[in-house]
Design an enzyme around this catalytic site. Structure first.
Site, PDB file in Angstrom:
ATOM      1  N   ALA A   1      -7.466  -5.279 -21.779  1.00 44.84           N
ATOM      2  CA  ALA A   1      -7.753  -3.932 -22.279  1.00 44.84           C
ATOM      3  C   ALA A   1      -8.434  -3.060 -21.224  1.00 44.84           C
ATOM      4  O   ALA A   1      -8.205  -1.851 -21.177  1.00 44.84           O
ATOM      5  CB  ALA A   1      -8.613  -4.009 -23.532  1.00 44.84           C
ATOM      6  N   THR A   2      -9.254  -3.646 -20.373  1.00 42.84           N
ATOM      7  CA  THR A   2      -9.909  -2.839 -19.337  1.00 42.84           C
ATOM      8  C   THR A   2      -8.863  -2.210 -18.419  1.00 42.84           C
ATOM      9  O   THR A   2      -8.917  -1.015 -18.114  1.00 42.84           O
ATOM     10  CB  THR A   2     -10.910  -3.688 -18.535  1.00 42.84           C
TER      11      THR A   2
ATOM     12  N   ASN B   1     -16.488  -1.733 -30.962  1.00 42.09           N
ATOM     13  CA  ASN B   1     -16.785  -3.139 -30.697  1.00 42.09           C
ATOM     14  C   ASN B   1     -18.173  -3.566 -31.166  1.00 42.09           C
ATOM     15  O   ASN B   1     -18.393  -4.723 -31.489  1.00 42.09           O
ATOM     16  CB  ASN B   1     -16.628  -3.433 -29.209  1.00 42.09           C
TER      17      ASN B   1
ATOM     18  N   GLN C   1     -10.271  -3.823 -30.684  1.00 45.71           N
ATOM     19  CA  GLN C   1     -10.892  -4.545 -31.798  1.00 45.71           C
ATOM     20  C   GLN C   1     -10.080  -4.434 -33.082  1.00 45.71           C
ATOM     21  O   GLN C   1     -10.360  -5.141 -34.038  1.00 45.71           O
ATOM     22  CB  GLN C   1     -12.316  -4.001 -32.056  1.00 45.71           C
TER      23      GLN C   1
ATOM     24  N   SER D   1      -5.731  -6.149 -26.300  1.00 41.26           N
ATOM     25  CA  SER D   1      -5.957  -7.324 -25.477  1.00 41.26           C
ATOM     26  C   SER D   1      -5.647  -8.615 -26.227  1.00 41.26           C
ATOM     27  O   SER D   1      -5.810  -8.680 -27.454  1.00 41.26           O
ATOM     28  CB  SER D   1      -7.436  -7.317 -25.068  1.00 41.26           C
TER      29      SER D   1
ATOM     30  N   HIS E   1      -7.138 -11.708 -25.918  1.00 40.50           N
ATOM     31  CA  HIS E   1      -8.217 -12.640 -26.276  1.00 40.50           C
ATOM     32  C   HIS E   1      -9.093 -12.161 -27.417  1.00 40.50           C
ATOM     33  O   HIS E   1     -10.010 -12.870 -27.831  1.00 40.50           O
ATOM     34  CB  HIS E   1      -9.073 -12.965 -25.049  1.00 40.50           C
TER      35      HIS E   1
ATOM     36  N   THR F   1       3.769  -9.508 -10.562  1.00 43.29           N
ATOM     37  CA  THR F   1       4.564 -10.557 -11.208  1.00 43.29           C
ATOM     38  C   THR F   1       4.062 -10.795 -12.625  1.00 43.29           C
ATOM     39  O   THR F   1       2.850 -10.875 -12.860  1.00 43.29           O
ATOM     40  CB  THR F   1       4.460 -11.855 -10.388  1.00 43.29           C
TER      41      THR F   1
ATOM     42  N   CYS G   1     -32.990  -6.829 -23.944  1.00 44.09           N
ATOM     43  CA  CYS G   1     -33.282  -8.081 -23.262  1.00 44.09           C
ATOM     44  C   CYS G   1     -32.048  -8.931 -23.067  1.00 44.09           C
ATOM     45  O   CYS G   1     -32.039  -9.840 -22.266  1.00 44.09           O
ATOM     46  CB  CYS G   1     -34.328  -8.861 -24.040  1.00 44.09           C
TER      47      CYS G   1
END
Lengths: 406, 138
Positions: free
Chosen positions: A75-76, A155, A183, A203, A205, A244, A330
Site C-alpha cells: 500500500a505504501t 488504521n 484497512q 495491500s 498483508h 519483474t 512511548c
C-alpha cells in the site's frame, strides 16, 4: 478448547497469513518459478497465467476490470504511485491536491514531497468523530485541483469516511478521487463502481495474504485515468509499474482476495459482535471512552482511551500475553502521541491513554474473554498507582494544576 | 522494545505505592511531569524528626513501565537515608540499576526531579530555604 497465548489483537498492523493462501503460493517458488514476462516458453506462460488469474480474483473483490489492477509491493508504494503519479501526469491541468490530517503517513509524506515539488496541498481537519466535512471539502476545490485523496477506513480508529458522497463531489467538479483502502478492502464491501473511486490502494498483508505485495486500482474508463510511473524499467503493468512480477506473492494476494470475497460478509458480522462485546465490557470501567465514530466504523476495530493510565504502562501489564497497539508516545520512536487521535481533538493525555484493538479472522470468543479480564484488571491496578486518578477521585480539576513541562 | 527484568519486577511488584499525609510538616511532596507528556510522578518522603532519617517514602506514577519502575526504585533508595544523602541520588544511578535504554532516560530524570521536589517541599515547610535546583539534564 484450551486458550493459546499470546493472543493477537493487532490485525490493523498486519494479519497472519491464511494457510490456504500459503498453499496456493507454494508451487510458485520452486516448481513454477518462471518470469511472467517471458513470452516465449512454458515457464513464462505458467507464471503469466497465474498472475492473470490473481488479477481476476483481485478485480472481482472490488468490482473492477482485471486490466485496472496494477500490482505493487504494497500500500505504501500504491499510495506513492497514485499521488505522485497523478501529480506528474496531470501537471498541465493543475497542481492542487486535497487530503486530510488523519491519513496514513504514506499519504501525508507523499503529499509533503509533492509540496516540495511545487504542488499545493490542502489538509482537511476532521470532526471529533474522525469524519471530514463534505462542505469544507467542496469549498476547498479550486480550478487547480486535480485530486482528492481520502482514506476509506482509518488504521487507528477504524472510522469510515463518506466515500460515495466524496466521489460525487469529485465527479461534479471533474476532480479525480483516490482512496487508501488498505484497512477496508477484504473487510467490508468495497465497490469501485458504486463507490465512484478512480484510484485505490490496498495491500495483501492486511487481508491474510503475504507481505510485500499490494495493488493500485486505476480506472480505465469514465474517466480513463493514468499515472506517471515512479520507477523506470521494463514497462510492466501497462507501463505504470516496472519490475519483474512477484508471482508467488501475487498468487497469494489473489487467493486472499478470493477468500475475503467468500467469507467477508459472515466474518464482518462475527467480528462486529465480538468487537462490541469487548468494547461494552471495557466501557464498564469508569472514565473509558471510545475514540472516533462508533456508527461509521470498520467492524473489527475499536480504539479506547482509559483516562488517568498511560497506554504503554497499561500494555506492559499484559503484553506478554496480548498483542495490541497504543496511541501513546512511548510506543513510537517520535515520543509524540498519535496524530490521528490529536486530530479528533483529544488532549495529549487522552491520546497517551489509548489502546487500539484490531480483531481478525482467527480471533475467538475465548481470546476476547481473556482480554477483557486482563485489561480491566490492569487498568484498575494502574489507577491505584496513578496520582492523576487519586486527584480525579478527590475532585481536583487537573487543568487547574500548573504542570512542569519537560 | 523489551524491558529489563528489573523494570518488569518493579512494575509487577511495585514497592511503596501509596499516599502520605501531605499536611504533616515532616512530609515532603514532589509532583513532577505533566499528563500531556505521558508521565506524572508524585513522590513523598516522611522524615523522622528525632533521627533526621527518611522513615517512609511513597509514590504514585502515571506513566510507562520504566517511569513506574524508576519511582518505585527511588522510594526504596530513599528510605533510611538522611535528607542530605537523598539529594545525592543521581538519575544515572537509576538508569544503571534498571538498565534503562536511551529513550527511557527521561523516566529516571523525572524520578530525580521528584526526589528533589519532595525534599524542597520538606525544607520549605520546616523553615529552610529551598535549594536552587539545577535540575537533572533533560
Amino acid at each position: 478448547m484450551e486458550l493459546k497465548l499470546p493472543i493477537y489483537l493487532d490485525n490493523n498492523a498486519t494479519t497472519p497469513m491464511d494457510p490456504r493462501v500459503l498453499e496456493a503460493m507454494l508451487p510458485y517458488f520452486v516448481e513454477k518459478f518462471g518470469n511472467a514476462a517471458s513470452r516465449n516458453h512454458s515457464f513464462g506462460w505458467v507464471a503469466e497465467e497465474a498472475v492473470d488469474y490473481a488479477r481476476e480474483q483481485v478485480a472481482k473483490l472490488i468490482n473492477a476490470d482485471p486490466k485496472e489492477i496494477i500490482f505493487t509491493s504494497g500500500a505504501t508504494e500504491s499510495d506513492n504511485l497514485a499521488l505522485k503519479g497523478v501529480f506528474e501526469m496531470y501537471a498541465s491541468k493543475g497542481n492542487h491536491i486535497i487530503t486530510a490530517t488523519t491519513e496514513h503517513k504514506a499519504v501525508l509524506d507523499a503529499c509533503k514531497h509533492i509540496e516540495k515539488m511545487g504542488g499545493q496541498v490542502t489538509y482537511l481537519e476532521v470532526n471529533p468523530e474522525g469524519l471530514i466535512d463534505l462542505q469544507e471539502l467542496e469549498n476547498s476545490i479550486t480550478d487547480k485541483t486535480i485530486l482528492i485523496a481520502l482514506m476509506y477506513g482509518n488504521n487507528e480508529i477504524g472510522v469510515i469516511q463518506p466515500v460515495r458522497e466524496i466521489s460525487a463531489i469529485a465527479r461534479k467538479h471533474g476532480v479525480l478521487f483516490f482512496t487508501d483502502a488498505t484497512q477496508a478492502v477484504g473487510k467490508i464491501p468495497v465497490d469501485v463502481q458504486a463507490d465512484g473511486i478512480d484510484l485505490m490502494a490496498f495491500s495483501g498483508h492486511k487481508m491474510y495474504g503475504p507481505k510485500g505485495v499490494g495493488a493500485l486500482y486505476v480506472r480505465r474508463k469514465n474517466p480513463r485515468v493514468k499515472v506517471t510511473a515512479q520507477m523506470d524499467g521494463g514497462g510492466h503493468e501497462r507501463g505504470m509499474r516496472s519490475g519483474t512480477m512477484n508471482v508467488p506473492a501475487i498468487v497469494g494476494l489473489g487467493k486472499a482476495c478470493e477468500l475475503c470475497m467468500n467469507e467477508m460478509e459472515a466474518e464482518a458480522k462475527r467480528l462486529s459482535v465480538m468487537r462490541d462485546r469487548l468494547e461494552n465490557a471495557l466501557l464498564e470501567l469508569e472514565e473509558a471512552y471510545v475514540n472516533g465514530s462508533k456508527e461509521h466504523r470498520l467492524p473489527h476495530v475499536s480504539n479506547i482511551s482509559f483516562k488517568y493510565v498511560e497506554g504503554e504502562g497499561l500494555m506492559m501489564g499484559f503484553n506478554k500475553n496480548i498483542a495490541l497497539s497504543s496511541g501513546s508516545a512511548c510506543t513510537s520512536a517520535s515520543l509524540e502521541p498519535s496524530y490521528v487521535l490529536k486530530a479528533l481533538g483529544l488532549g495529549d493525555d487522552l491520546a497517551h491513554s489509548s489502546l487500539r484493538f484490531g480483531l481478525g479472522r482467527f480471533t475467538t470468543d475465548e481470546q476476547i474473554d481473556y482480554t477483557i479480564n486482563a485489561i480491566k484488571e490492569t487498568v484498575l491496578k494502574l489507577r491505584e498507582m496513578s496520582p492523576l486518578w487519586e486527584m480525579f477521585k478527590e475532585g481536583i480539576d487537573l487543568d487547574t494544576i500548573e504542570w512542569a513541562h519537560h | 522494545m523489551a524491558y529489563s527484568d528489573k523494570v518488569i519486577d518493579h512494575y509487577s511488584n511495585p514497592k511503596n505505592v501509596g499516599t502520605l499525609d501531605k499536611a504533616k510538616t515532616n512530609v515532603g511532596t514532589g509532583l513532577v511531569g505533566a499528563p500531556e507528556c505521558g508521565d506524572v510522578m508524585r513522590l513523598q518522603i516522611e522524615v523522622d524528626e528525632a533521627t533526621g532519617l527518611i522513615a517512609d517514602a511513597k509514590f504514585k506514577t502515571f506513566g510507562c513501565g520504566s517511569a513506574i519502575a524508576s519511582s518505585s526504585l527511588a522510594t526504596e533508595w530513599l528510605k533510611g537515608k538522611t535528607v542530605d544523602q537523598a539529594l545525592s541520588i543521581d538519575n544515572m544511578d537509576i538508569v544503571e540499576e534498571l538498565n534503562l535504554p536511551p529513550v527511557k532516560i527521561h523516566c529516571s530524570v523525572l524520578a530525580e526531579d521528584a526526589i528533589k521536589a519532595a525534599i524542597n517541599d520538606y525544607r520549605v515547610k520546616n523553615g529552610m530555604p529551598a535549594l536552587e535546583l539545577e535540575g537533572a539534564k533533560h
